[in-house]
Design a protein around this motif. Structure first.
Motif, PDB file in Angstrom:
ATOM      1  N   GLY A 101       4.294   1.881   5.206  1.00 30.77           N
ATOM      2  CA  GLY A 101       3.520   0.642   5.206  1.00 30.77           C
ATOM      3  C   GLY A 101       4.366  -0.567   5.544  1.00 30.77           C
ATOM      4  O   GLY A 101       5.432  -0.771   4.956  1.00 30.77           O
ATOM      5  N   ILE A 102       3.896  -1.353   6.485  1.00 31.23           N
ATOM      6  CA  ILE A 102       4.578  -2.579   6.914  1.00 31.23           C
ATOM      7  C   ILE A 102       3.694  -3.774   6.553  1.00 31.23           C
ATOM      8  O   ILE A 102       2.496  -3.779   6.838  1.00 31.23           O
ATOM      9  CB  ILE A 102       4.845  -2.545   8.433  1.00 31.23           C
ATOM     10  CG1 ILE A 102       5.980  -1.568   8.741  1.00 31.23           C
ATOM     11  CG2 ILE A 102       5.169  -3.929   8.965  1.00 31.23           C
ATOM     12  CD1 ILE A 102       7.331  -1.975   8.166  1.00 31.23           C
ATOM     13  N   LEU A 103       4.291  -4.788   5.930  1.00 30.94           N
ATOM     14  CA  LEU A 103       3.549  -5.974   5.519  1.00 30.94           C
ATOM     15  C   LEU A 103       3.758  -7.114   6.514  1.00 30.94           C
ATOM     16  O   LEU A 103       4.877  -7.313   6.996  1.00 30.94           O
ATOM     17  CB  LEU A 103       4.011  -6.433   4.132  1.00 30.94           C
ATOM     18  CG  LEU A 103       3.435  -5.705   2.911  1.00 30.94           C
ATOM     19  CD1 LEU A 103       3.715  -4.211   2.960  1.00 30.94           C
ATOM     20  CD2 LEU A 103       3.980  -6.303   1.632  1.00 30.94           C
ATOM     21  N   THR A 104       2.685  -7.825   6.807  1.00 36.17           N
ATOM     22  CA  THR A 104       2.779  -8.955   7.730  1.00 36.17           C
ATOM     23  C   THR A 104       1.824 -10.070   7.323  1.00 36.17           C
ATOM     24  O   THR A 104       0.861  -9.845   6.579  1.00 36.17           O
ATOM     25  CB  THR A 104       2.442  -8.541   9.180  1.00 36.17           C
ATOM     26  OG1 THR A 104       1.128  -7.967   9.211  1.00 36.17           O
ATOM     27  CG2 THR A 104       3.454  -7.545   9.730  1.00 36.17           C
ATOM     28  N   ALA A 105       2.105 -11.266   7.854  1.00 36.75           N
ATOM     29  CA  ALA A 105       1.209 -12.405   7.675  1.00 36.75           C
ATOM     30  C   ALA A 105       1.430 -13.351   8.850  1.00 36.75           C
ATOM     31  O   ALA A 105       1.670 -14.532   8.678  1.00 36.75           O
ATOM     32  CB  ALA A 105       1.480 -13.111   6.359  1.00 36.75           C
ATOM     33  N   ASP A 106       1.405 -12.812  10.039  1.00 39.72           N
ATOM     34  CA  ASP A 106       1.582 -13.434  11.362  1.00 39.72           C
ATOM     35  C   ASP A 106       2.557 -12.639  12.217  1.00 39.72           C
ATOM     36  O   ASP A 106       2.409 -12.581  13.439  1.00 39.72           O
ATOM     37  CB  ASP A 106       2.070 -14.888  11.323  1.00 39.72           C
ATOM     38  CG  ASP A 106       0.969 -15.875  10.962  1.00 39.72           C
ATOM     39  OD1 ASP A 106      -0.222 -15.517  11.129  1.00 39.72           O
ATOM     40  OD2 ASP A 106       1.287 -16.985  10.516  1.00 39.72           O
ATOM     41  N   MET A 248      -0.417   0.819   8.234  1.00 36.83           N
ATOM     42  CA  MET A 248       0.016   2.093   7.673  1.00 36.83           C
ATOM     43  C   MET A 248      -0.083   3.235   8.673  1.00 36.83           C
ATOM     44  O   MET A 248      -0.969   3.247   9.527  1.00 36.83           O
ATOM     45  CB  MET A 248      -0.844   2.432   6.448  1.00 36.83           C
ATOM     46  CG  MET A 248      -0.836   1.383   5.348  1.00 36.83           C
ATOM     47  SD  MET A 248      -2.018   1.767   4.024  1.00 36.83           S
ATOM     48  CE  MET A 248      -3.590   1.464   4.878  1.00 36.83           C
ATOM     49  N   ILE A 249       0.804   4.216   8.499  1.00 39.20           N
ATOM     50  CA  ILE A 249       0.760   5.424   9.310  1.00 39.20           C
ATOM     51  C   ILE A 249       1.284   6.583   8.479  1.00 39.20           C
ATOM     52  O   ILE A 249       2.176   6.390   7.627  1.00 39.20           O
ATOM     53  CB  ILE A 249       1.573   5.236  10.615  1.00 39.20           C
ATOM     54  CG1 ILE A 249       1.328   6.408  11.576  1.00 39.20           C
ATOM     55  CG2 ILE A 249       3.056   5.022  10.345  1.00 39.20           C
ATOM     56  CD1 ILE A 249       1.783   6.130  12.997  1.00 39.20           C
ATOM     57  N   ALA A 250       0.733   7.766   8.689  1.00 47.23           N
ATOM     58  CA  ALA A 250       1.121   8.930   7.888  1.00 47.23           C
ATOM     59  C   ALA A 250       0.912  10.199   8.690  1.00 47.23           C
ATOM     60  O   ALA A 250       0.115  10.244   9.647  1.00 47.23           O
ATOM     61  CB  ALA A 250       0.313   8.985   6.590  1.00 47.23           C
ATOM     62  N   LEU A 251       1.606  11.253   8.277  1.00 44.68           N
ATOM     63  CA  LEU A 251       1.437  12.580   8.872  1.00 44.68           C
ATOM     64  C   LEU A 251       0.531  13.419   7.987  1.00 44.68           C
ATOM     65  O   LEU A 251       0.643  13.396   6.752  1.00 44.68           O
ATOM     66  CB  LEU A 251       2.798  13.282   9.011  1.00 44.68           C
ATOM     67  CG  LEU A 251       3.759  12.675  10.035  1.00 44.68           C
ATOM     68  CD1 LEU A 251       5.143  13.286   9.865  1.00 44.68           C
ATOM     69  CD2 LEU A 251       3.239  12.889  11.452  1.00 44.68           C
TER      70      LEU A 251
END
Length: 253
Positions: A101-106, A248-251
């Motif tokens: 999971g990667i968090l962003t706000a721009d 998010m990304i998962a196998l």
């Protein structure tokens, strides 16, 4: 309900770009704020992280890092406790049951997948990390797990759009100094300023690294306050804090 945007180019790989819809946070953080570094109530943030996880893959383990606007990528082989997150801005794995999971706000969230090799990645590309090569480091870390850059597909999620991202001419000079061709990502603005297309810059970095399949969702976080958190919008509004959304990304097992 949690809204997850999908990228067709990632095919059957489990993934989703969440916005702020759904969630239990209130006030300036209203919605699905997953930012442990925000001033939101910790219990609400943890609940939101569970909701995001379950929207993608119930029962899986969500893994995030302590993002510091670096080019650094880490290889994830096991769950990481929220209070033990390593300082980095990208992750890769070949293990199922883990959600990256990667968090962003721009800033720019990038999801990576070599489906045939069973290797995935996720990167947070703010302007510092993007210029410093966070996407290149992610690709390299994936290759170390057996991925092939000629097979990697990438998706660029919601981030600040060119029309919303005003920067100074001095800022643009940093990119021109790295590569004169970077001028193409800046367009004229008001005096002493220009508009930066950071998503296009990240896409170009990916293409230059040999990635042939790149999809841009073209969703501007700044101009859609009902759907996305935006650091810059919060600053312009004089708000005390801001939320973060998750990609998010998962196998699959």
């Amino acid at each position: 309900m949690v809204e997850l945007l999908r990228a067709a180019g990632l095919g059957d790989v489990l993934h989703g770009f969440a916005g702020r819809r759904g969630g239990v946070s209130t006030g300036v953080h209203a919605g699905l704020n997953v930012g442990l570094g925000s001033e939101d109530e910790r219990d609400a943030v943890l609940r939101n992280r569970d909701l995001a996880r379950d929207a993608l893959l119930p029962g899986a383990t969500l893994v995030t890092v302590h993002q510091v606007h670096s080019p650094d990528a880490v290889t994830v082989t096991a769950p990481i406790a929220a209070d033990e997150r390593p300082a980095a801005d990208a992750m890769v794995t070949n293990r199922s049951g883990l959600i990256l999971g990667i968090l962003t706000a721009d800033c720019v969230p990038v999801l990576f997948a070599d489906a045939s090799a069973g290797v995935i990645g996720a990167a947070h590309a703010g302007w510092k990390g993007a210029l410093g090569g966070v996407t290149d480091r992610t690709i390299g870390a994936m290759e170390a797990l057996g991925a092939g850059r000629d097979r990697i597909a990438c998706a660029i999620g919601p981030c600040i759009g060119r029309s919303s991202y005003e920067v100074t001419l001095d800022f643009a000079e940093r990119f021109a100094a790295a590569d004169a061709e970077n001028d193409r990502f800046f367009s004229a603005g008001r005096e002493g300023h220009c508009q930066f297309d950071i998503a296009a810059y990240v896409a170009a970095r990916l293409a230059g690294a040999g990635i042939g399949q790149i999809e841009l969702l073209d969703e501007d976080t700044y101009s859609q306050p009902d759907r996305f958190y935006s650091y810059r919008r919060s600053c312009h509004r004089g708000e005390a804090d801001y939320g973060r959304q998750i990609s998010m990304i998962a196998l699959r097992d």
